[in-house]
Design an enzyme around this catalytic site. Structure first.
Site, short mmCIF file in Angstrom:
data_model
loop_
_atom_site.label_atom_id
_atom_site.label_comp_id
_atom_site.label_asym_id
_atom_site.label_seq_id
_atom_site.Cartn_x
_atom_site.Cartn_y
_atom_site.Cartn_z
N ASP A 40 0.85 -1.32 0.07
CA ASP A 40 0.02 0.06 0.12
C ASP A 40 0.66 1.18 -0.05
OD1 ASP A 40 -2.56 -1.21 -0.26
OD2 ASP A 40 -3.01 -0.76 1.84
N GLY A 69 20.27 -13.52 6.95
CA GLY A 69 20.67 -14.70 7.26
C GLY A 69 20.46 -15.34 8.39
N GLU A 103 2.83 -8.62 13.10
CA GLU A 103 3.64 -7.48 13.94
C GLU A 103 3.02 -6.81 14.84
OE1 GLU A 103 6.54 -6.70 10.19
OE2 GLU A 103 5.24 -4.95 11.05
#
Length: 243
Positions: A40, A69, A103
């Site tokens: 968005d 990594g 999150e």
């Protein structure tokens, strides 16, 4: 890191709301963590916002700035835990991103566990705050599943959206000046980062006589010698003065 990286939904979580791995961060590493839908607003509004934050000496983190990594889920959780302020940008397709929702759950978890030491700053970008709080329209269109674990996750997403949507923030509508809006966000974040300290009187009530005694013992009018004063006692209960 690839902005389109998958959600950390495979990480094991306790079924209770916002309750998983213990938080061990001692001192925040980042001033701001930005939670947003890359599709968005990643290449537009958020890019401008992060640029303004960097120019104003903020240290910034998000899901695209994690070490290469390493375990994505663990590094993402670590970055969230090591941030002082969480800027959550709610946009049109925010709730369609599992990463954004996961999150947000971690962000609200930190917000509660740090008990006021972390701040959540919601930005409603072309969406209504009430729609976020109530999961109206696209903000309630979660992927359906008969899997019990997904059902628990959906409840966490809804709770996180409701709580974050109830916090005070800023709203951007069509026709608003984006540059001015970004500057307003930076200004508000600076206030959140450095709140004004309350004025404390030079001599609080009840300690005037002690202050006078201290000034007298310091012998400020003497210029011919150096005086060493040791103050003993526990902070807040008064001290005994020895010269």
């Amino acid at each position: 890191m690839n902005p389109s990286s998958p959600s950390c939904s495979k990480r094991k979580r306790n079924p209770s709301f916002f309750d998983h791995e213990p938080i061990t961060c001692k001192k925040p590493k980042y001033d701001v963590f930005v939670n947003y839908s890359f599709k968005d607003v990643g290449n537009s509004f958020v890019r401008h916002l992060q640029g303004a934050l960097h120019r104003n000496s903020f240290t910034v983190s998000d899901h695209t700035l994690l070490p290469v990594g390493q375990d994505v889920c663990l590094e993402l959780l670590k970055a969230i835990q090591e941030s002082k302020i969480f800027v959550v940008v709610f946009s049109t397709n925010y709730a369609s991103s599992l990463r954004c929702l996961d999150e947000l759950v971690d962000i609200m978890d930190c917000f509660h566990k740090f008990d006021g030491k972390r701040k959540v700053f919601p930005v409603f970008f072309k969406v209504e705050p009430s729609h976020v709080r109530s999961q109206h329209g696209v903000h309630g269109s979660f992927p359906s599943s008969r899997d019990e674990r997904r059902s628990v996750k959906v409840q966490k997403w809804k709770q996180a959206l409701k709580e974050a949507g109830q916090l005070s923030g800023l709203t951007f509508q069509n026709g608003d000046d984006e540059a001015e809006f970004v500057l307003k966000i930076v200004e508000d974040l600076e206030k959140m980062q450095n709140p004004q300290e309350l004025h404390v009187t030079d001599h609080p009530v009840g300690v005037g006589s002690r202050a006078e005694e201290l000034i007298s013992k310091l012998r400020l009018d003497c210029k011919d010698h150096v005086l060493v004063v040791a103050v003993f006692g526990i902070s807040g209960i008064g001290s005994k003065l020895e010269d």
